[in-house]
Design a protein around this motif. Structure first.
Motif, PDB file in Angstrom:
ATOM      1  N   LEU A 145       0.818  -1.184   0.113  1.00 18.45           N
ATOM      2  CA  LEU A 145      -0.313  -0.099   0.250  1.00 18.45           C
ATOM      3  C   LEU A 145       1.294   1.394  -0.069  1.00 18.45           C
ATOM      4  O   LEU A 145       0.369   2.191  -0.125  1.00 18.45           O
ATOM      5  N   GLY A 146       2.461   1.350   0.320  1.00 17.48           N
ATOM      6  CA  GLY A 146       2.807   2.665   0.082  1.00 17.48           C
ATOM      7  C   GLY A 146       2.708   3.234   1.251  1.00 17.48           C
ATOM      8  O   GLY A 146       3.236   4.314   1.753  1.00 17.48           O
ATOM      9  N   ILE A 147       2.885   2.880   2.737  1.00 18.89           N
ATOM     10  CA  ILE A 147       2.535   3.380   3.610  1.00 18.89           C
ATOM     11  C   ILE A 147       3.405   2.498   5.199  1.00 18.89           C
ATOM     12  O   ILE A 147       3.974   1.717   4.405  1.00 18.89           O
ATOM     13  N   ASN A 148       3.388   3.662   6.075  1.00 17.66           N
ATOM     14  CA  ASN A 148       4.158   2.851   7.201  1.00 17.66           C
ATOM     15  C   ASN A 148       3.497   2.112   7.886  1.00 17.66           C
ATOM     16  O   ASN A 148       3.856   0.374   8.333  1.00 17.66           O
ATOM     17  N   THR A 149       2.465   2.268   8.322  1.00 16.32           N
ATOM     18  CA  THR A 149       1.517   1.324   9.217  1.00 16.32           C
ATOM     19  C   THR A 149       0.366   1.648   8.870  1.00 16.32           C
ATOM     20  O   THR A 149      -0.379   2.865   8.891  1.00 16.32           O
ATOM     21  N   ILE A 150      -0.538   0.374   9.448  1.00 14.32           N
ATOM     22  CA  ILE A 150      -2.197   0.983   9.375  1.00 14.32           C
ATOM     23  C   ILE A 150      -2.624   0.557  10.335  1.00 14.32           C
ATOM     24  O   ILE A 150      -2.587  -0.010  11.024  1.00 14.32           O
ATOM     25  N   PRO A 151      -3.237   1.505  10.579  1.00 17.02           N
ATOM     26  CA  PRO A 151      -4.599   1.497  12.120  1.00 17.02           C
ATOM     27  C   PRO A 151      -5.092   0.255  11.761  1.00 17.02           C
ATOM     28  O   PRO A 151      -6.014  -0.563  11.318  1.00 17.02           O
ATOM     29  N   LYS A 152      -5.287  -0.807  13.715  1.00 17.87           N
ATOM     30  CA  LYS A 152      -5.745  -2.160  13.488  1.00 17.87           C
ATOM     31  C   LYS A 152      -7.262  -1.414  13.793  1.00 17.87           C
ATOM     32  O   LYS A 152      -7.713  -0.939  14.143  1.00 17.87           O
ATOM     33  N   ILE A 153      -8.146  -2.691  12.890  1.00 15.36           N
ATOM     34  CA  ILE A 153      -9.572  -2.365  11.956  1.00 15.36           C
ATOM     35  C   ILE A 153      -9.955  -3.960  12.670  1.00 15.36           C
ATOM     36  O   ILE A 153     -11.160  -4.235  12.159  1.00 15.36           O
ATOM     37  N   TRP A 154      -8.767  -4.736  12.865  1.00 17.16           N
ATOM     38  CA  TRP A 154      -9.344  -6.225  12.639  1.00 17.16           C
ATOM     39  C   TRP A 154      -8.795  -6.173  14.494  1.00 17.16           C
ATOM     40  O   TRP A 154      -8.285  -6.170  15.077  1.00 17.16           O
ATOM     41  N   LYS A 155      -9.747  -8.109  14.409  1.00 15.88           N
ATOM     42  CA  LYS A 155      -9.249  -8.291  15.906  1.00 15.88           C
ATOM     43  C   LYS A 155      -8.200  -9.098  16.204  1.00 15.88           C
ATOM     44  O   LYS A 155      -7.433  -9.346  15.185  1.00 15.88           O
ATOM     45  N   ILE A 156      -7.152  -9.353  17.087  1.00 12.37           N
ATOM     46  CA  ILE A 156      -6.137 -10.192  17.495  1.00 12.37           C
ATOM     47  C   ILE A 156      -6.791 -11.028  18.224  1.00 12.37           C
ATOM     48  O   ILE A 156      -6.693 -10.470  19.486  1.00 12.37           O
ATOM     49  N   PRO A 157      -6.490 -13.078  17.750  1.00 15.29           N
ATOM     50  CA  PRO A 157      -5.512 -13.064  16.390  1.00 15.29           C
ATOM     51  C   PRO A 157      -6.557 -12.986  15.753  1.00 15.29           C
ATOM     52  O   PRO A 157      -8.117 -12.245  15.653  1.00 15.29           O
ATOM     53  N   VAL A 158      -5.343 -12.945  14.013  1.00 14.30           N
ATOM     54  CA  VAL A 158      -6.637 -12.549  13.160  1.00 14.30           C
ATOM     55  C   VAL A 158      -7.185 -13.630  12.454  1.00 14.30           C
ATOM     56  O   VAL A 158      -8.497 -13.495  11.955  1.00 14.30           O
ATOM     57  N   GLU A 159      -7.334 -14.720  13.370  1.00 14.46           N
ATOM     58  CA  GLU A 159      -8.092 -15.857  12.915  1.00 14.46           C
ATOM     59  C   GLU A 159      -9.704 -15.658  13.838  1.00 14.46           C
ATOM     60  O   GLU A 159     -10.469 -16.511  13.159  1.00 14.46           O
ATOM     61  N   ASP A 160      -9.497 -14.368  14.468  1.00 14.46           N
ATOM     62  CA  ASP A 160     -10.105 -13.732  15.361  1.00 14.46           C
ATOM     63  C   ASP A 160     -12.013 -13.796  14.855  1.00 14.46           C
ATOM     64  O   ASP A 160     -12.189 -13.119  15.707  1.00 14.46           O
ATOM     65  N   GLN A 161     -11.895 -13.403  13.474  1.00  8.43           N
ATOM     66  CA  GLN A 161     -12.947 -12.617  13.294  1.00  8.43           C
ATOM     67  C   GLN A 161     -14.198 -13.214  13.476  1.00  8.43           C
ATOM     68  O   GLN A 161     -14.201 -14.657  14.036  1.00  8.43           O
ATOM     69  N   ASN A 162     -14.417 -12.950  12.439  1.00  7.13           N
ATOM     70  CA  ASN A 162     -16.271 -14.056  12.285  1.00  7.13           C
ATOM     71  C   ASN A 162     -17.125 -13.167  11.778  1.00  7.13           C
ATOM     72  O   ASN A 162     -16.517 -13.389  10.498  1.00  7.13           O
ATOM     73  N   HIS A 163     -18.304 -14.409  11.272  1.00  8.90           N
ATOM     74  CA  HIS A 163     -18.626 -14.360   9.764  1.00  8.90           C
ATOM     75  C   HIS A 163     -19.512 -13.510   9.731  1.00  8.90           C
ATOM     76  O   HIS A 163     -19.847 -12.868   8.059  1.00  8.90           O
ATOM     77  N   GLY A 164     -20.022 -12.310  10.514  1.00  7.55           N
ATOM     78  CA  GLY A 164     -19.791 -10.904  10.179  1.00  7.55           C
ATOM     79  C   GLY A 164     -18.941  -9.975   9.775  1.00  7.55           C
ATOM     80  O   GLY A 164     -20.019  -9.162   8.185  1.00  7.55           O
ATOM     81  N   VAL A 165     -18.457 -10.295   9.875  1.00  7.38           N
ATOM     82  CA  VAL A 165     -16.839  -8.886   9.296  1.00  7.38           C
ATOM     83  C   VAL A 165     -15.915  -9.970   8.635  1.00  7.38           C
ATOM     84  O   VAL A 165     -14.878 -10.655   9.490  1.00  7.38           O
ATOM     85  N   PRO A 166     -15.651 -10.804   7.728  1.00  9.14           N
ATOM     86  CA  PRO A 166     -14.929 -11.992   7.418  1.00  9.14           C
ATOM     87  C   PRO A 166     -13.651 -10.973   7.414  1.00  9.14           C
ATOM     88  O   PRO A 166     -13.279  -9.543   7.606  1.00  9.14           O
ATOM     89  N   PRO A 167     -12.208 -11.317   6.963  1.00 12.86           N
ATOM     90  CA  PRO A 167     -11.422 -11.059   6.857  1.00 12.86           C
ATOM     91  C   PRO A 167     -11.040 -10.203   5.611  1.00 12.86           C
ATOM     92  O   PRO A 167     -10.391  -9.188   5.250  1.00 12.86           O
TER      93      PRO A 167
END
Length: 220
Positions: A145-167
């Protein structure tokens, strides 16, 4: 030895080949072929009919392969998302059980009762979809993406997302936030192709790491 890995779409196939290239080459030098196959040939079917076919039709195909190719192992890796495709399931264990039930039914329909075939049939998954691996490749994603850091808008661990908002939805949102459009057939292999599969496995211990461990432990 031949390992046939079936995934939903061509994007999954390309991304896995890019991420696991060093491991695939290492195993090939040991006499073990690891090949990926997409159930559907176009990305529009990924997560739709592709998943249903992978869960219901590929176990039948696996029986034929395993019966006729004694040195082969068949692996199936669907997305956990969307839930209840093909048969009722929301969790990984339910997904695995349903696929094995279909495999058992295929064996019974052909009158096969051979434990060795069952031992050469493996099931893993992307939890909740392939893009969990992209969220795990945070520095590589930032680089693309050409950026330094990405503001986290996801759960950690990444496999802990859900069916409502998948990765995948999160990755699409990240790209959109930087004025880009996520194209899975291009961006997934680009990002994962510059990542270390060992690092991704450590960030995805629930579903992806067991698959990597399976491949690493293969021997003739």
């Amino acid at each position: 030895m031949r390992i046939l890995v079936y995934v939903e779409g061509t994007s999954d196939k390309s991304a896995m080949e890019a991420l696991l290239a060093p491991l695939i080459e290492e195993k090939l030098n040991q006499g073990i072929s690891i090949e990926f196959f997409a159930v559907k040939g176009n990305d529009n079917s990924r997560g739709g009919d592709a998943k249903k076919d992978l869960l219901t039709q590929t176990p039948i195909r696996a029986v034929n392969i395993l019966k006729n190719q004694q040195d082969s192992t068949v692996v199936i890796i669907p997305d956990l998302y969307p839930k209840n495709k093909g048969f009722p399931h929301e969790k990984f264990a339910e997904l695995v059980q349903g696929i094995f039930n279909n495999f058992e039914q295929a064996l019974q329909s052909k009158g096969i009762n051979d434990q060795r075939l069952k031992e050469r049939f493996k099931v893993f998954c992307f939890q909740h979809d392939l893009e969990a691996l992209i969220l795990a490749a945070e520095s590589e994603l930032s680089s693309i993406l050409g950026i330094n850091t990405i503001p986290k808008i996801w759960k950690i661990p990444v496999e802990d997302q859900n069916h409502g908002v998948p990765p995948k939805r999160i990755v699409e949102e990240i790209f959109k936030n930087y004025g880009k459009r996520y194209k899975e057939s291009i961006d997934a292999p680009r990002i994962l192709g510059i990542a270390r599969y060992q690092d991704i496995a450590e960030q995805c211990p629930q579903a992806f790491k067991p698959f990597v461990a399976f491949l690493e432990n293969l021997s003739i």
